[in-house]
Scaffold this active site. Sequence first.
Site, PDB file in Angstrom:
ATOM      1  N   HIS A 122       0.778  -1.089  -0.065  1.00 66.82           N
ATOM      2  CA  HIS A 122      -0.184  -0.092   0.016  1.00 66.82           C
ATOM      3  C   HIS A 122       0.870   1.266  -0.095  1.00 66.82           C
ATOM      4  CE1 HIS A 122       0.921   0.839   4.255  1.00 66.82           C
ATOM      5  NE2 HIS A 122       0.443  -0.617   4.541  1.00 66.82           N
TER       6      HIS A 122
ATOM      7  N   CYS B 215       3.614  -4.998   6.493  1.00 64.80           N
ATOM      8  CA  CYS B 215       3.271  -4.548   5.236  1.00 64.80           C
ATOM      9  C   CYS B 215       4.211  -4.097   4.462  1.00 64.80           C
ATOM     10  CB  CYS B 215       2.121  -3.697   5.401  1.00 64.80           C
ATOM     11  SG  CYS B 215       0.523  -4.185   5.668  1.00 64.80           S
TER      12      CYS B 215
END
Length: 246
Positions: free
Chosen positions: A205, A221
């Site tokens: 992301h 992440c």
Amino acid sequence: MTKPIPIQRWLAAAAGAVLLIGLALALALAPGAGAGPSRASNVGVVGSGTLAWRQVAVLAKPSGDATRIAVLRQFRPDFSPQYVLALSVLRAEKTGKPTWYRISVPGRPNGRTGWVRAASLELHPVYKRLVVYRAARRYEFWDRDKLVRSGKVGVGKPGAETPLGLFYVTSKFDPTAPILGAYAFETSAYSKLTDWPGGGVVGVHGTPWPWLLGQAVSHGCVRLHNDDIQFLRSRVPVGTPVKIVR
């Protein structure tokens, strides 16, 4: 008698030679230079796609009486299609038609695989892939043998390392949580603790803190610059392999 070369011309020629050598080195060392994708950036899969049946049993072996290791449903809780990544195939001896696919099983523990009946899937070939180099803290986006884009990433900090392995994009969306930046891909990978809503899922992301890219700062992440994730949002379909290497 040989005429001496003026010092100005000699200096200009030398400077030009140095410039050409520097350009050649830069091209040789550029990402994607050379014969094509590196071994680390290659991904060998059969394809990805959706489920044709409402429920699909994932078995430990390509046999109807094998142990069931998971059950996949045709739709996710948000009613979007459930995607799978097929890693290999078994074919009928006489017809050559697929009978079983070995798939990547999303969720914990990472790296699980299992077999599903070929009739239960609707697959299509895969040509694109995201490759994340965890130690170098960089990513590459490939389309066949073409390196389309690359850049810096943030990865998991010590104790919450981004997991290594072959995963795939399971969903994509515009996030409401500012920490996820401009856009987000959900993947089939899991970490101990991530920035993902509900925790656990390893996402790829954007970020509101681009100055932290190139560092190990996340909870697992993979963070990209917002410009990069915006570039990828329409080019990375659900089902795209995500390979995370050292």
